[in-house]
Design a protein around this motif. Structure first.
Motif, PDB file in Angstrom:
ATOM      1  N   ASP A   1       0.866  -1.186   0.000  1.00  0.00           N
ATOM      2  CA  ASP A   1       0.000   0.000   0.000  1.00  0.00           C
ATOM      3  C   ASP A   1       0.900   1.233   0.000  1.00  0.00           C
ATOM      4  O   ASP A   1       2.112   1.151   0.234  1.00  0.00           O
ATOM      5  N   TRP A   2       0.290   2.372  -0.264  1.00  0.00           N
ATOM      6  CA  TRP A   2       1.056   3.609  -0.421  1.00  0.00           C
ATOM      7  C   TRP A   2       1.034   4.490   0.829  1.00  0.00           C
ATOM      8  O   TRP A   2       1.542   5.620   0.801  1.00  0.00           O
ATOM      9  N   ASP A   3       0.464   4.015   1.930  1.00  0.00           N
ATOM     10  CA  ASP A   3       0.292   4.881   3.107  1.00  0.00           C
ATOM     11  C   ASP A   3       1.616   5.442   3.601  1.00  0.00           C
ATOM     12  O   ASP A   3       1.743   6.653   3.872  1.00  0.00           O
ATOM     13  N   GLU A   4       2.628   4.575   3.723  1.00  0.00           N
ATOM     14  CA  GLU A   4       3.935   5.008   4.229  1.00  0.00           C
ATOM     15  C   GLU A   4       4.587   5.999   3.277  1.00  0.00           C
ATOM     16  O   GLU A   4       5.172   7.005   3.699  1.00  0.00           O
TER      17      GLU A   4
ATOM     18  N   ASP B   1       3.018   7.938   1.045  1.00  0.00           N
ATOM     19  CA  ASP B   1       2.245   9.179   1.050  1.00  0.00           C
ATOM     20  C   ASP B   1       2.573  10.042   2.264  1.00  0.00           C
ATOM     21  O   ASP B   1       2.669  11.274   2.167  1.00  0.00           O
ATOM     22  N   ALA B   2       2.765   9.371   3.413  1.00  0.00           N
ATOM     23  CA  ALA B   2       3.126  10.119   4.626  1.00  0.00           C
ATOM     24  C   ALA B   2       4.500  10.772   4.458  1.00  0.00           C
ATOM     25  O   ALA B   2       4.715  11.925   4.875  1.00  0.00           O
TER      26      ALA B   2
END
Length: 499
Positions: free
Chosen positions: A292-295, A297-298
């Motif tokens: 996923d891209w959460d890390e 994006d943060a």
């Protein structure tokens, strides 16, 4: 109905010798009927088409011409675009006239695309000019295998024996005794120079020189000079062998396995081919987006607060910066950051996004980057863009130096677990001369796929770290790049091969 048939000359063997028109029409095709003299690599130009091999000597049954025509017409009548891929040039000993007659009778549109015929290619690739200002002002292309069942030969051997130029014999292996005897009996001197060129333009091209009266013996089954073969007869065949540029390339006759991810393989494979090697590609690892891209994006959100951003690889650059663009930002997001790259190829990837690397360590390793940054990072906020696996040396060293360090996984690194059957077979049979290894992960993954068969090849590594991983697995390193770049890896392999 939009049916169409393209009769395309595939050239003599090297896939790079296909014409631009041929490649364009292969991309349009729904089905490709190809013969054994057409390099199967050409099929990559027709990725969406159905590929049908109509026979290859020594490997499968050769289709009769009537069967090929029937298959071609069947697909065309069903509204499909058909490519008939033929070795050499369609107009030279390729039975194109029979196919054209059938297409015309059926009212099906067609186009004939020229290719490089074997006679012309054999002269160029063997360094034998089939025309020469002083030695040969004419060329005759002659079949050594006339249609079976003819009551008598349609060839005027007396005229051919007197021909004042170069004779080039196609398809003459199994009939060599017949046509050489016919030439000599009709007055061609027995000591006429001859060059036999086998598998012209392929990685394993061979050139044999002899006299006309020695050809039949050279082409006997005992000598295992099997088709495809072109025989060049005349004074030009006696010219110095120093003209044979193909077989003098430094890696000619060597088979090299490239193990980089498929997206990066050509950077290494292409120059190896230019040096004469046969290149097999077997990726040992796969590159893909993170789970996923959460890390990521943060990390992008916090770029304004970062002092230094470190990229470990071109993949990290591409995945991270592409995500920057996908989130509606542009390169101004890095305005407050000093950009650092481990490796000049990584820096080049950064330049593709119009960003300049402020620091690139001299020997392209994490260790040298630690030295480069020593004394500059205390209290600094640093983001490391990396793969899903790899060493933590840089992260730990920067933390110990007092930096606030965040690691971001921008792309996934996974092992390829199933080898290409051809690569596995060649490895087990000892037919791979060199294996190139560009990372520890690559070495470990390939070991799992190929096992002890790797022992039969020489191993070329990109760096001391990769070499250490190779030795830990129980293998010997034949050569190592210095500095740690793809260009240096190629140079080290060539140097080792020549010594």
């Amino acid at each position: 109905m939009n049916s169409m048939v393209y009769l395309i000359g595939a050239g003599p063997g090297d896939p790079g010798l296909l014409t631009l028109r041929g490649a364009e029409l292969l991309r349009r095709s729904d089905v490709v009927l190809y013969d054994g003299l057409s390099n199967a690599e050409l099929l990559k130009h027709a990725p969406r088409a159905e590929h049908i091999c109509v026979g290859k000597h020594g490997q499968q049954r050769i289709w009769r011409q009537e069967e090929i025509i029937e298959e071609m017409l069947k697909h065309a009548r069903n509204g499909r675009v058909v490519a008939r891929l033929k070795g050499g040039d369609p107009a030279v000993f390729a039975r194109t006239a029979e196919e054209v007659d059938a297409l015309s009778k059926a009212g099906i549109r067609y186009e004939i695309v020229p290719g490089i015929t074997a006679a012309l290619a054999a002269g160029s690739y063997a360094g034998i000019p089939i025309t020469h200002r002083k030695l040969a002002s004419a060329v005759a292309l002659v079949t050594g295998h006339e249609e079976p069942g003819k009551p008598e030969s349609a060839l005027d051997w007396q005229a051919l024996a007197r021909f004042p130029g170069t004779l080039v014999i196609y398809m003459g292996v199994t009939t060599a005794e017949t046509w050489t005897r016919s030439l000599i009996e009709n007055g061609k001197p027995a000591d006429t120079p001859v060059a036999i060129v086998r598998r012209c333009s392929h990685h394993d091209q061979q050139t044999f020189r002899c006299r006309l009266d020695e050809v039949a013996d050279r082409l006997s089954p005992a000598n295992k000079i099997r088709p495809p073969v072109i025989v060049i007869i005349g004074p030009v065949a006696e010219l110095t062998e120093t003209r044979n540029w193909l077989e003098q390339r430094p890696l000619f006759g060597q088979t090299v396995l490239v193990t980089r991810p498929i997206e990066q393989a050509e950077e290494l494979a292409s120059p190896l081919r230019d040096l004469g090697a046969t290149v097999l590609i077997q990726p040992a690892i796969q590159i893909g987006p993170p789970g996923d891209w959460d890390e990521v994006d943060a990390a992008i959100e916090s770029l304004a607060q970062q002092d230094i951003v470190i990229f470990f690889s071109r993949n990290g650059v591409q995945y991270f910066l592409q995500r920057v663009l996908e989130t509606g930002r542009d390169m101004r997001a890095f305005a407050n950051c000093k950009l650092t790259c481990v490796g000049k190829q990584t820096a080049a990837a950064l330049a593709d996004f119009h960003l300049h690397a402020d620091i690139v360590p001299p020997d392209f390793t994490a260790e040298s980057l630690v030295e480069e940054l020593r004394g500059q990072v205390e209290g600094k906020r640093i983001t490391i863009v990396r793969a899903s696996r790899g060493r933590d040396l840089l992260y730990e060293s920067l933390q110990q130096a007092g930096a606030d360090v965040t690691q971001v996984v921008a792309y996934a690194h996974t092992d390829v677990t199933t080898p290409d059957p051809q690569v596995l077979q060649w490895a087990k049979q000892g037919q791979i001369d060199w294996i190139t290894l560009t990372s520890s992960a690559t070495a470990e993954s390939l070991h799992q796929m190929l096992g002890e068969s790797m022992q039969q090849a020489k191993l070329a590594t990109l760096s001391p770290i990769t070499s250490a991983a190779v030795r830990k697995l129980g293998y010997t390193v034949a050569c190592e790049a210095d500095p740690y770049t793809i260009e240096s890896l190629i140079q080290a392999l060539v140097k080792s091969n020549l010594t």
